[in-house]
Scaffold this motif. Structure first.
Motif: not given
Length: 245
Positions: A104-133
């Motif tokens: 489930f940790g591996l699935l969590a990594a895929v899940q979180s990568a998708l959620a972050v990609a959607v949030s930052v890449g498609l929805l324009g969520l602005e973060v001051q730190g690194s996206v990978w962090l």
């Protein structure tokens, strides 16, 4: 623990999830849909509300989904007698729990990568730190949900009871994590309770990424979340029953 057995358990879980399309959709799609719904709600409102609430909810959604799926899935293994049969083989409780946590940790990594990609890449969520962090924090939160789900499954006898643990384990953390009211502005007792809840540190890390992005503070919060996850796995191993009566 035997690493070979642990990885075999993880592989078995991943195979089961891959064949269960509904569970796979819930794990990978639902957090993206929820964060998109949040963005849509705030789209026409003044202010940067999505940037304010988005990171905290990005921590919560994977946590909640992984908690529900893991607790119900583990209970199903026990109530069906599968766990009892597995433990008749040379496999310890930690092999079972860590194998589940790895899968489930591996699935969590895929899940979180998708959620972050959607949030930052498609929805324009602005973060001051690194996206990978941001992704690291989201994965840590999802793994925490997995560990707590494994823990509470030991105390439930039916799948409905496993879901009922959500108000006791999840909702108080959502209310006291500091997303809606700053923790330092809460009454003293509630602030003290908030300080010992893992979700508080997950939200702290996410909010730090939006604000000053103090990398040291972010990693300290991630370390606290990881310690809670490890403690939950250890306690889960100590309380796990072979079979539901």
């Amino acid at each position: 623990m035997n690493p070979r057995i642990t990885f075999a358990v993880a592989g078995r879980v991943l195979t089961q999830v891959r064949r269960d399309h509904r569970t796979l959709a819930m794990l990978l799609v639902v957090p993206c849909v929820l964060i998109s719904l949040l963005w849509w709600m705030f789209e026409d409102l003044p202010g940067d509300l999505f940037d304010r609430f988005g990171p905290g909810l990005l921590a919560m959604f994977p946590f909640i989904v992984m908690f529900l799926v893991t607790s119900v899935t583990t209970l199903r293994e026990r109530s069906s007698g599968t766990l009892e049969r597995l433990l008749t083989m040379p496999m310890g409780k930690l092999d079972f729990l860590v194998g589940y946590a790895l899968a489930f940790g591996l699935l969590a990594a895929v899940q979180s990568a998708l959620a972050v990609a959607v949030s930052v890449g498609l929805l324009g969520l602005e973060v001051q730190g690194s996206v990978w962090l941001l992704g690291v924090v989201a994965v840590a939160d999802a793994v925490l949900g997995t560990a707590l789900g494994l823990l509470v499954s030991a105390f439930a006898t039916t799948e409905f009871q496993a879901v009922q643990f959500m108000p006791a384990f999840v909702l108080p953390q959502i209310l006291l994590c500091g997303l809606f009211v700053p923790r330092e502005a809460m009454p003293g007792v509630l602030e003290a309770i908030s300080d010992v809840l893992p979700m508080s540190y997950a939200v702290d890390a996410m909010q730090e990424l939006v604000g000053a992005a103090d990398t040291g503070a972010i990693w300290r919060s991630v370390a606290v979340v990881a310690c809670f996850a490890l403690a939950s796995l250890g306690l889960g191993a100590a309380t796990l029953r072979r079979r539901t009566p």
